[in-house]
Design an enzyme around this catalytic site. Structure first.
Site, PDB file in Angstrom:
ATOM      1  CB  SER A 119      -0.942  -0.006   1.197  1.00 37.54           C
ATOM      2  OG  SER A 119      -0.275  -0.424   2.350  1.00 37.54           O
ATOM      3  CG  HIS A 140      -2.624  -0.665  -3.434  1.00 43.86           C
ATOM      4  ND1 HIS A 140      -2.926   0.616  -3.078  1.00 43.86           N
ATOM      5  CD2 HIS A 140      -2.821  -1.414  -2.312  1.00 43.86           C
ATOM      6  CE1 HIS A 140      -3.291   0.654  -1.814  1.00 43.86           C
ATOM      7  NE2 HIS A 140      -3.242  -0.571  -1.329  1.00 43.86           N
ATOM      8  CD  GLU A 152      -3.425   3.659  -5.500  1.00 43.73           C
ATOM      9  OE1 GLU A 152      -3.078   4.843  -5.589  1.00 43.73           O
ATOM     10  OE2 GLU A 152      -3.271   2.991  -4.465  1.00 43.73           O
ATOM     11  CG  ASN A 190      -3.059   3.934   1.344  1.00 43.36           C
ATOM     12  OD1 ASN A 190      -4.147   3.989   1.907  1.00 43.36           O
ATOM     13  ND2 ASN A 190      -2.538   2.790   0.938  1.00 43.36           N
TER      14      ASN A 190
HETATM   15  N1  CAA Z   1     -16.698 -10.271   0.027  1.00 44.75           N
HETATM   16  C1  CAA Z   1     -17.773 -10.246  -0.782  1.00 44.75           C
HETATM   17  N2  CAA Z   1     -18.768  -9.342  -0.647  1.00 44.75           N
HETATM   18  C2  CAA Z   1     -18.693  -8.452   0.387  1.00 44.75           C
HETATM   19  C3  CAA Z   1     -17.588  -8.441   1.267  1.00 44.75           C
HETATM   20  C4  CAA Z   1     -16.563  -9.398   1.045  1.00 44.75           C
HETATM   21  N3  CAA Z   1     -15.466  -9.442   1.824  1.00 44.75           N
HETATM   22  N4  CAA Z   1     -17.792  -7.455   2.179  1.00 44.75           N
HETATM   23  C5  CAA Z   1     -18.957  -6.855   1.856  1.00 44.75           C
HETATM   24  N5  CAA Z   1     -19.499  -7.474   0.781  1.00 44.75           N
HETATM   25  C6  CAA Z   1     -20.729  -7.092   0.062  1.00 44.75           C
HETATM   26  C7  CAA Z   1     -21.983  -7.430   0.808  1.00 44.75           C
HETATM   27  O1  CAA Z   1     -22.395  -8.730   0.553  1.00 44.75           O
HETATM   28  C8  CAA Z   1     -22.962  -6.395   0.237  1.00 44.75           C
HETATM   29  O2  CAA Z   1     -23.437  -6.841  -1.040  1.00 44.75           O
HETATM   30  P1  CAA Z   1     -24.786  -6.240  -1.731  1.00 44.75           P
HETATM   31  O3  CAA Z   1     -24.453  -4.864  -2.185  1.00 44.75           O
HETATM   32  O4  CAA Z   1     -25.021  -7.164  -2.843  1.00 44.75           O
HETATM   33  O5  CAA Z   1     -25.820  -6.250  -0.680  1.00 44.75           O
HETATM   34  C9  CAA Z   1     -22.103  -5.184   0.010  1.00 44.75           C
HETATM   35  O6  CAA Z   1     -20.758  -5.661  -0.038  1.00 44.75           O
HETATM   36  C10 CAA Z   1     -22.233  -4.197   1.134  1.00 44.75           C
HETATM   37  O7  CAA Z   1     -21.917  -4.859   2.348  1.00 44.75           O
HETATM   38  P2  CAA Z   1     -22.760  -4.760   3.695  1.00 44.75           P
HETATM   39  O8  CAA Z   1     -24.228  -4.584   3.388  1.00 44.75           O
HETATM   40  O9  CAA Z   1     -22.349  -5.882   4.576  1.00 44.75           O
HETATM   41  O10 CAA Z   1     -22.205  -3.508   4.444  1.00 44.75           O
HETATM   42  P3  CAA Z   1     -22.080  -2.031   4.005  1.00 44.75           P
HETATM   43  O11 CAA Z   1     -23.184  -1.567   3.110  1.00 44.75           O
HETATM   44  O12 CAA Z   1     -21.854  -1.325   5.271  1.00 44.75           O
HETATM   45  O13 CAA Z   1     -20.737  -1.989   3.124  1.00 44.75           O
HETATM   46  C11 CAA Z   1     -18.424  -1.812   2.851  1.00 44.75           C
HETATM   47  C12 CAA Z   1     -19.543  -2.497   3.593  1.00 44.75           C
HETATM   48  C13 CAA Z   1     -18.469  -2.192   1.368  1.00 44.75           C
HETATM   49  C14 CAA Z   1     -17.135  -2.315   3.464  1.00 44.75           C
HETATM   50  C15 CAA Z   1     -18.600  -0.259   2.994  1.00 44.75           C
HETATM   51  O14 CAA Z   1     -18.759   0.083   4.350  1.00 44.75           O
HETATM   52  C16 CAA Z   1     -17.445   0.527   2.440  1.00 44.75           C
HETATM   53  O15 CAA Z   1     -17.352   0.771   1.255  1.00 44.75           O
HETATM   54  N6  CAA Z   1     -16.546   0.983   3.336  1.00 44.75           N
HETATM   55  C17 CAA Z   1     -15.341   1.714   2.950  1.00 44.75           C
HETATM   56  C18 CAA Z   1     -14.299   0.752   2.478  1.00 44.75           C
HETATM   57  C19 CAA Z   1     -13.038   1.446   2.050  1.00 44.75           C
HETATM   58  O16 CAA Z   1     -12.879   2.647   2.089  1.00 44.75           O
HETATM   59  N7  CAA Z   1     -12.069   0.630   1.632  1.00 44.75           N
HETATM   60  C20 CAA Z   1     -10.778   1.099   1.227  1.00 44.75           C
HETATM   61  C21 CAA Z   1      -9.870   0.973   2.363  1.00 44.75           C
HETATM   62  S1  CAA Z   1      -8.290   1.605   1.958  1.00 44.75           S
HETATM   63  C22 CAA Z   1      -7.495   0.331   1.270  1.00 44.75           C
HETATM   64  O17 CAA Z   1      -7.951  -0.771   1.193  1.00 44.75           O
HETATM   65  C23 CAA Z   1      -6.156   0.659   0.771  1.00 44.75           C
HETATM   66  C24 CAA Z   1      -5.060   0.473   1.709  1.00 44.75           C
HETATM   67  O18 CAA Z   1      -3.966   0.248   1.237  1.00 44.75           O
HETATM   68  C25 CAA Z   1      -5.165   0.623   3.171  1.00 44.75           C
END
Ligand code: CAA
Length: 291
Positions: A119, A140, A152, A190
């Site tokens: 990352s 990424h 990315e 990031n």
């Molecule tokens: N595998 C498969 N499907 C998944 C999943 C997984 N691990 N996690 C969630 N889902 C699916 C759910 O089944 C659901 O599907 P539908 O749309 O078909 O209903 C959908 O994703 C939404 O999930 P939830 O209803 O359980 O929960 P939510 O609406 O609160 O969404 C989330 C969860 C998608 C995580 C949302 O909260 C979100 O987008 N959060 C922000 C995530 C983010 O910013 N990620 C980037 C982090 S930074 C990074 O990764 C880079 C780094 O280097 C640090």
């Protein structure tokens, strides 16, 4: 070059998500880690997550069965050497990643492309320690990998166009969107996301708000799907701190100074969801703010 098989090194949160999407897209996946427990947990996790997608009508049961069959696991890093594209998704520590690429090198096909899901660590520096800096890239993914649309792609100083295009082709086949980033600390996501999370921790540290008010403010006031502290717990506070340190060291600007409160949580071993405690305590039925 046509990519048919993918080696994934590291079966944690990111590695298992990468194996999941690659297998669903039709690639043969070789997943490796240092412990059988980690591999078993990853397969159970992928099974659960794909099952959820089947349950929500996102994928067909038959596609899930076919994808699960495409994932092989191994404890021998050397088995990954025969794949066309390797994605390293091990711990976010440069010495660990370098040791993996070093151990893998004697087993690689000459044409295999090496990539890292790092990352924030320099792709150019990682590549320079291998025998193929021109066939080395940053690949990424965002967490959760099956849901997030972005990948990315980061070219090191020596990465050739063929390698970039081969990786772009893989991202296309996954149905995701690639963003090209230059190889500077934190790349794009990031570089922007982590200072925001770090600022949320400063806001907590200085008593401007508590965990609940900070997260609610950003969810309801800026339409973020998760509040910054909830997101930090989701990513892992150790990862957030490591990325802030890379920004601070690499860009030499005090605006990237990691918040002392973030350091304190990490020192306590309160790393977020993975240890059941971070800015929230996850040990009960519902998460409870720790401040
Ligand atoms: N595998 C498969 N499907 C998944 C999943 C997984 N691990 N996690 C969630 N889902 C699916 C759910 O089944 C659901 O599907 P539908 O749309 O078909 O209903 C959908 O994703 C939404 O999930 P939830 O209803 O359980 O929960 P939510 O609406 O609160 O969404 C989330 C969860 C998608 C995580 C949302 O909260 C979100 O987008 N959060 C922000 C995530 C983010 O910013 N990620 C980037 C982090 S930074 C990074 O990764 C880079 C780094 O280097 C640090």
């Amino acid at each position: 070059m046509t990519i048919k098989s993918i080696g994934v090194i590291g079966a944690g949160q990111m590695g298992n998500g990468i194996a999941h999407v690659m297998a669903l897209a039709g690639y043969d996946v070789m997943l490796t880690d240092v412990s059988q427990d980690a591999l078993d947990a990853a397969i159970a996790g992928i099974d659960g997550n794909m099952g959820r997608q089947v349950g929500r009508g996102k994928i067909a049961e038959a596609d899930m069965q076919a994808a699960m069959k495409r994932i092989e696991t191994t404890l021998a890093l050397s088995d990954v050497g025969a794949t066309d594209l390797v994605i390293e998704a091990a711990t976010e520590r440069e010495s660990v990643k370098q040791a993996i690429f070093e151990d893998l090198q004697p087993h690689l096909k000459p044409e295999t492309i090496l990539t890292s899901n790092t990352s924030s660590i320099s792709i150019t520096r990682l590549a320079s320690r291998t025998d193929r800096p021109e066939r080395f890239m940053g690949f990424h993914f965002m967490n959760p990998v099956p849901v997030m649309q972005l990948v990315e792609l980061i070219r090191g100083i020596a990465t050739d166009q063929q390698t970039y295009e081969a990786c772009l082709g893989v991202v296309d086949r996954l149905g995701k969107t690639a963003a090209s980033a230059e190889d500077f600390p934190g790349f794009i996501v990031n570089r922007i996301l982590m200072p925001m999370i770090n600022e949320a921790v400063y806001t907590l540290y200085e008593g401007v708000g508590n965990v609940k008010s900070i997260d609610e403010s950003m969810k309801l006031g800026a339409n973020h799907p998760m509040g910054p502290l909830e997101l930090a717990d989701f990513i892992g506070l150790d990862t957030c701190l490591a990325i802030m340190n890379v920004l601070h060291d690499g860009l030499a600007d005090t605006k990237y100074r990691p918040c002392p409160l973030l350091t304190k949580y990490v020192e306590a071993g309160w790393l977020g969801r993975k240890t059941q405690r971070g800015f929230y305590d996850y040990r009960g039925e519902a998460p409870v703010p720790t401040r």
